[in-house]
Design a protein around this motif. Structure first.
Motif, PDB file in Angstrom:
ATOM      1  N   ARG A 188      -8.125  -2.786  -4.687  1.00 29.89           N
ATOM      2  CA  ARG A 188      -8.770  -1.460  -4.612  1.00 29.89           C
ATOM      3  C   ARG A 188      -9.244  -1.155  -3.201  1.00 29.89           C
ATOM      4  N   SER A 189      -9.759  -2.164  -2.518  1.00 33.03           N
ATOM      5  CA  SER A 189     -10.310  -1.891  -1.191  1.00 33.03           C
ATOM      6  C   SER A 189      -9.218  -1.794  -0.132  1.00 33.03           C
ATOM      7  N   LEU A 190      -8.098  -2.497  -0.354  1.00 37.07           N
ATOM      8  CA  LEU A 190      -7.030  -2.422   0.659  1.00 37.07           C
ATOM      9  C   LEU A 190      -6.099  -1.239   0.451  1.00 37.07           C
ATOM     10  N   LEU A 191      -6.115  -0.710  -0.816  1.00 37.52           N
ATOM     11  CA  LEU A 191      -5.175   0.362  -1.168  1.00 37.52           C
ATOM     12  C   LEU A 191      -5.349   1.592  -0.271  1.00 37.52           C
ATOM     13  N   ALA A 192      -6.586   2.005  -0.067  1.00 33.04           N
ATOM     14  CA  ALA A 192      -6.873   3.229   0.707  1.00 33.04           C
ATOM     15  C   ALA A 192      -6.405   3.094   2.163  1.00 33.04           C
ATOM     16  N   PRO A 193      -6.797   2.025   2.935  1.00 35.73           N
ATOM     17  CA  PRO A 193      -6.320   1.968   4.332  1.00 35.73           C
ATOM     18  C   PRO A 193      -4.805   1.839   4.442  1.00 35.73           C
ATOM     19  N   ILE A 194      -4.181   1.109   3.477  1.00 35.90           N
ATOM     20  CA  ILE A 194      -2.709   0.969   3.572  1.00 35.90           C
ATOM     21  C   ILE A 194      -2.053   2.319   3.291  1.00 35.90           C
ATOM     22  N   ALA A 195      -2.592   3.040   2.264  1.00 41.44           N
ATOM     23  CA  ALA A 195      -2.008   4.351   1.924  1.00 41.44           C
ATOM     24  C   ALA A 195      -2.158   5.321   3.083  1.00 41.44           C
ATOM     25  N   VAL A 196      -3.353   5.354   3.706  1.00 40.56           N
ATOM     26  CA  VAL A 196      -3.585   6.260   4.848  1.00 40.56           C
ATOM     27  C   VAL A 196      -2.638   5.892   5.998  1.00 40.56           C
TER      28      VAL A 196
ATOM     29  N   GLY B   2      -3.485   0.912  12.839  1.00 40.12           N
ATOM     30  CA  GLY B   2      -4.630   1.816  13.087  1.00 40.12           C
ATOM     31  C   GLY B   2      -5.466   1.964  11.839  1.00 40.12           C
ATOM     32  N   GLY B   3      -4.795   2.141  10.680  1.00 42.66           N
ATOM     33  CA  GLY B   3      -5.535   2.294   9.398  1.00 42.66           C
ATOM     34  C   GLY B   3      -6.377   1.076   9.107  1.00 42.66           C
ATOM     35  N   LEU B   4      -5.786  -0.124   9.290  1.00 42.58           N
ATOM     36  CA  LEU B   4      -6.513  -1.378   8.993  1.00 42.58           C
ATOM     37  C   LEU B   4      -7.677  -1.568   9.972  1.00 42.58           C
ATOM     38  N   ALA B   5      -7.450  -1.163  11.279  1.00 36.40           N
ATOM     39  CA  ALA B   5      -8.524  -1.300  12.271  1.00 36.40           C
ATOM     40  C   ALA B   5      -9.698  -0.392  11.911  1.00 36.40           C
ATOM     41  N   ALA B   6      -9.354   0.857  11.482  1.00 37.12           N
ATOM     42  CA  ALA B   6     -10.427   1.787  11.077  1.00 37.12           C
ATOM     43  C   ALA B   6     -11.183   1.207   9.887  1.00 37.12           C
ATOM     44  N   TYR B   7     -10.423   0.608   8.963  1.00 35.45           N
ATOM     45  CA  TYR B   7     -11.057   0.021   7.779  1.00 35.45           C
ATOM     46  C   TYR B   7     -12.001  -1.127   8.185  1.00 35.45           C
ATOM     47  N   LEU B   8     -11.513  -1.931   9.166  1.00 33.64           N
ATOM     48  CA  LEU B   8     -12.328  -3.061   9.645  1.00 33.64           C
ATOM     49  C   LEU B   8     -13.630  -2.537  10.284  1.00 33.64           C
ATOM     50  N   ALA B   9     -13.471  -1.449  11.088  1.00 34.10           N
ATOM     51  CA  ALA B   9     -14.665  -0.873  11.742  1.00 34.10           C
ATOM     52  C   ALA B   9     -15.652  -0.378  10.691  1.00 34.10           C
ATOM     53  N   TRP B  10     -15.145   0.253   9.634  1.00 31.98           N
ATOM     54  CA  TRP B  10     -16.038   0.777   8.568  1.00 31.98           C
ATOM     55  C   TRP B  10     -16.779  -0.375   7.871  1.00 31.98           C
ATOM     56  N   ASN B  11     -15.986  -1.469   7.654  1.00 35.47           N
ATOM     57  CA  ASN B  11     -16.593  -2.653   7.022  1.00 35.47           C
ATOM     58  C   ASN B  11     -17.734  -3.213   7.875  1.00 35.47           C
ATOM     59  N   LEU B  12     -17.428  -3.274   9.212  1.00 32.91           N
ATOM     60  CA  LEU B  12     -18.456  -3.801  10.128  1.00 32.91           C
ATOM     61  C   LEU B  12     -19.701  -2.925  10.097  1.00 32.91           C
TER      62      LEU B  12
ATOM     63  N   LEU C 120       0.272   4.392   5.813  1.00 30.45           N
ATOM     64  CA  LEU C 120       1.660   4.757   5.493  1.00 30.45           C
ATOM     65  C   LEU C 120       1.877   6.265   5.649  1.00 30.45           C
ATOM     66  N   LEU C 121       0.862   7.045   5.211  1.00 31.70           N
ATOM     67  CA  LEU C 121       0.967   8.508   5.308  1.00 31.70           C
ATOM     68  C   LEU C 121       1.054   8.951   6.760  1.00 31.70           C
ATOM     69  N   LEU C 122       0.198   8.342   7.596  1.00 28.24           N
ATOM     70  CA  LEU C 122       0.233   8.653   9.025  1.00 28.24           C
ATOM     71  C   LEU C 122       1.586   8.270   9.624  1.00 28.24           C
ATOM     72  N   GLY C 123       2.088   7.105   9.181  1.00 24.84           N
ATOM     73  CA  GLY C 123       3.386   6.625   9.667  1.00 24.84           C
ATOM     74  C   GLY C 123       4.493   7.601   9.317  1.00 24.84           C
ATOM     75  N   LEU C 124       4.362   8.251   8.122  1.00 25.66           N
ATOM     76  CA  LEU C 124       5.370   9.220   7.690  1.00 25.66           C
ATOM     77  C   LEU C 124       5.376  10.405   8.647  1.00 25.66           C
ATOM     78  N   PHE C 125       4.169  10.839   9.067  1.00 22.95           N
ATOM     79  CA  PHE C 125       4.087  11.972   9.994  1.00 22.95           C
ATOM     80  C   PHE C 125       4.473  11.584  11.408  1.00 22.95           C
ATOM     81  N   LEU C 126       3.971  10.454  11.855  1.00 24.14           N
ATOM     82  CA  LEU C 126       4.174  10.077  13.255  1.00 24.14           C
ATOM     83  C   LEU C 126       5.477   9.317  13.466  1.00 24.14           C
ATOM     84  N   GLY C 127       6.017   8.814  12.416  1.00 24.05           N
ATOM     85  CA  GLY C 127       7.298   8.111  12.517  1.00 24.05           C
ATOM     86  C   GLY C 127       7.166   6.670  12.955  1.00 24.05           C
ATOM     87  N   ASP C 128       5.919   6.159  13.095  1.00 22.83           N
ATOM     88  CA  ASP C 128       5.770   4.745  13.499  1.00 22.83           C
ATOM     89  C   ASP C 128       4.850   4.039  12.508  1.00 22.83           C
ATOM     90  N   TYR C 129       5.481   3.383  11.570  1.00 26.59           N
ATOM     91  CA  TYR C 129       4.711   2.765  10.488  1.00 26.59           C
ATOM     92  C   TYR C 129       3.827   1.612  10.995  1.00 26.59           C
TER      93      TYR C 129
END
Ligand code: ADP
Length: 440
Positions: A11-19, A36-46, A21-30
């Motif tokens: 449940r906790s990893l689903l949101a950053p991975i989904a975000v 970036g999504g995981l780093a943001a998630y790490l920062a939020w956790n901290l 992947l979605l960004l990767g779809l727009f930017l073309g670099d998964y």
């Protein structure tokens, strides 16, 4: 209960991975988007961890934990529930403590809690009025610094608190207090103090009443005995019908006189209980005189009375009191030993102090009576005592005279074989300069 960690992890990893992947779809670099999504998630956790750290560091029981969503939200909610539960338990405990404190505060008796060293930990309001303890400045002070009576210090220094202590209040010496200490826990002490002034006054009234009545009865009795004596001396001039009643009247007057003398002596002994005795009393000559009188009392009964006394073994005390104590024991031995019996007196010292034993080969006493013998007017057999002319006060006098000399009475007896009465005196009661233990 087994913890299922897979669900919260997904449940906790689903949101950053989904975000990511979605960004990767727009930017073309998964790759970068996911990182970036995981780093943001790490920062939020901290960030949440730091909020938790801050909340714990500045913990206030009323301050709820921070708000958050997701797994952190559940952690904070869990902490909040623990905090609420804790508050409820604490509230209940506080209510119990408040009730106990309110009830002990309302007590008329003082309740004082001392630590193992005898320092004040807690006390109720009555302790302030009875002993003058002051809140909060006396907290942690040794109780012996605040209650300075010498008897109290001795009582606190000893480890045996089975008996209570009576002493005047440090605030008002007309107030008498009874102190009782109970040990609990790791050597802590619970001290209960009761105002016993009223009980003491009643006790004093009883003593005064007995002493006054005895004193007042003496004069009329002396007058009656005074008239009876010449009447009996000139018995031949008296109508023969009156001779026997007159003789009985004289006997009873004599008995009453003995009773009054004993009551007055007991009253004097009780009144002197706290006085120090320092006069030297040579016991051997005293015993010799008593043996002589006992031989006269024995008369035709011809008891064999033997004395084995250590010479120069003197006591600190009051000669008249010791004489009545010892003579009561010896006269009892004569009274309760059949004609021809043997009575042995022994006066000796050892490491424990000095001792006087009076042993007879008399009728003896059943063991069930032994503990009550020193009570006033206690008699094993009332008819037998009346025939011996006893007052029932003899052993009470012995007990009080010994208490006054820091001594005690020990009684051993076997019906039909005889009795052994032993007076024990501590070494401190002997005259100085006496080497102890040089007699057997
Ligand atoms: P009393 O004046 O009646 O002798 P005491 O107080 O001297 O009173 O003694 C109490 C009771 O103890 C006596 O009534 C008697 O029964 C018993 N008693 C005392 N001394 C002896 C003794 N040496 N032998 C047997 N009984 C004794």
């Amino acid at each position: 209960m087994k913890y299922n960690w897979l669900g919260p992890l997904l449940r906790s990893l689903l949101a950053p991975i989904a975000v990511g992947l979605l960004l990767g779809l727009f930017l073309g670099d998964y790759g970068w988007s996911l990182s970036g999504g995981l780093a943001a998630y790490l920062a939020w956790n901290l960030y949440q961890l730091i909020r938790l750290h801050h909340w714990l560091k500045t913990y206030q029981p009323d301050e709820p934990p921070p708000d958050a969503s997701g797994l952190w939200g559940e952690v904070f909610d869990g902490l909040y529930n623990i905090q609420r539960r804790d508050q409820r338990v604490r509230g209940r405990l506080q209510a119990v403590i408040d009730r106990v404190q309110e009830s002990t505060a309302a007590l008329k008796d003082a309740v004082i809690m001392l630590d193992a060293e005898g320092n004040l930990e807690w006390w109720n309001r009555a302790a302030e009025t009875l002993l003058g303890l002051k809140t909060p400045q006396d907290s942690g002070q040794p109780i012996t610094n605040l209650v300075r009576h010498p008897q109290f210090k001795t009582y606190m220094d000893q480890s045996n608190f089975s008996a209570s202590l009576e002493l005047p209040s440090p605030l008002n010496d007309r107030l008498y207090l009874q102190v009782q200490i109970t040990r609990y826990g790791n050597g802590e002490q619970l001290m209960l103090v009761r105002d016993v002034t009223h009980v003491r006054q009643l006790e004093q009234m009883r003593k005064d009443f007995v002493a006054n009545v005895s004193h007042e009865l003496r004069t009329p009795l002396t007058v009656i005995a005074g008239y009876l004596e010449p009447m009996l001396e000139h018995a031949d001039e008296v109508n023969p019908r009156w001779r026997r009643p007159l003789q009985q009247m004289q006997q009873q007057a004599e008995r009453m006189k003995n009773l009054l003398d004993d009551l007055l002596l007991l009253a004097r002994l009780e009144a002197n209980d706290n006085q120090q005795l320092r006069q030297p009393v040579e016991v051997e000559p005293l015993l010799q005189a008593i043996v002589k009188d006992a031989q006269i009392l024995s008369g035709a009964d011809e008891h064999r009375i033997l004395l084995d006394a250590e010479p120069d073994l003197a006591l600190k005390g009051n000669e008249a009191e010791l004489s009545s104590a010892f003579s009561n024991l010896v006269y009892n031995a004569v009274k309760y030993t059949p004609p021809g019996g043997e009575i042995r007196l022994r006066w000796w010292s050892d490491r424990d102090g000095a001792h006087l034993s009076v042993q007879d080969t008399g009728i003896g006493i059943e063991s069930r009576h032994l503990t009550r013998l020193t009570e006033r007017f206690y008699r094993v057999d009332a008819s037998r005592s009346a025939s011996t002319g006893g007052t029932g006060l003899g052993l009470a006098i012995v007990k009080h005279a010994l208490i006054h000399h820091n001594g005690r009475l020990e009684i051993a007896s076997e019906p039909g074989k005889g009795s052994l009465f032993t007076c024990h005196f501590p070494a401190t009661q002997l005259m100085e300069g006496r080497a102890l233990g040089n007699a057997s």
